[in-house]
Design a protein around this motif. Structure first.
Motif, short mmCIF file in Angstrom:
data_model
loop_
_atom_site.label_atom_id
_atom_site.label_comp_id
_atom_site.label_asym_id
_atom_site.label_seq_id
_atom_site.Cartn_x
_atom_site.Cartn_y
_atom_site.Cartn_z
N ARG A 2 52.66 -3.08 -0.87
CA ARG A 2 52.45 -2.29 0.13
C ARG A 2 53.10 -0.84 -0.01
O ARG A 2 52.64 0.15 0.01
N ARG A 5 51.35 0.94 -2.77
CA ARG A 5 49.94 1.53 -2.17
C ARG A 5 50.23 2.83 -1.45
O ARG A 5 49.83 3.86 -1.52
N SER A 8 51.31 5.60 -3.66
CA SER A 8 50.06 6.06 -4.38
C SER A 8 49.26 6.65 -3.41
O SER A 8 48.67 7.94 -3.67
N ASN A 9 49.20 6.47 -2.07
CA ASN A 9 48.06 7.27 -1.34
C ASN A 9 48.76 8.48 -0.74
O ASN A 9 48.06 9.39 -0.85
N LEU A 128 48.17 2.25 4.22
CA LEU A 128 47.47 1.51 3.09
C LEU A 128 45.87 1.80 3.26
O LEU A 128 45.33 0.85 2.50
#
Length: 146
Positions: A2, A5, A8-9, A128
């Motif tokens: 989690r 992600r 990265s986002n 996410l």
């Protein structure tokens, strides 16, 4: 997982914001242009080869034609569809808030500035969801804020 992600986002979102003409600066320690990038690299676990600087960031939104930066921020937030307008941070869902008109509105503008809360500041907590959906939402809302 989690956190990876979300990081990265957030990186992709921060890059979009940095390059956008409606944005006046992005504050996120995972950007090489950040004054905190070296510290992030030293203390934070790497995600995608870069410091995993979490999902929370702020950015300045430029005033639109005939409107203030605060009004542009409100238009931006009202135009978002994927992001939710909530004060929380660190959620699985992406969140947005305009601190000057919400969490810090009991302070005078001078007190807000002393606390680092500027009228043009918008805070994002990247979650996410699909990065394509998040980038689409940011782009559309930035265009609407003008």
């Amino acid at each position: 997982g989690r956190t990876d992600r979300s990081c990265s986002n957030a990186r992709r979102g921060a890059r979009l914001l940095c390059d956008h003409p409606r944005v006046a600066g992005v504050n996120w320690p995972g950007l090489p242009s950040s004054p905190h990038y070296a510290l992030a690299g030293k203390y934070l676990r790497r995600v995608d080869g870069e410091p995993g600087a979490a999902g929370v960031m702020t950015f300045g939104i430029k005033a639109g034609a005939g409107s203030s930066a605060a009004q542009a921020g409100e238009k931006f937030i009202d135009s978002l569809r994927v992001f939710s307008h909530l004060a929380n941070i660190g959620d699985a869902k992406s969140l947005v808030i305009h601190p000057a008109s919400t969490t810090h509105r009991q302070l005078s503008e001078e007190e807000q500035r002393k606390a680092g809360v500027l009228p043009e500041m918008v805070r994002l907590s990247i979650g996410l969801e699909s990065i394509d959906d998040l980038l689409w939402d940011l782009e559309r809302a930035l265009a609407a804020s003008a």
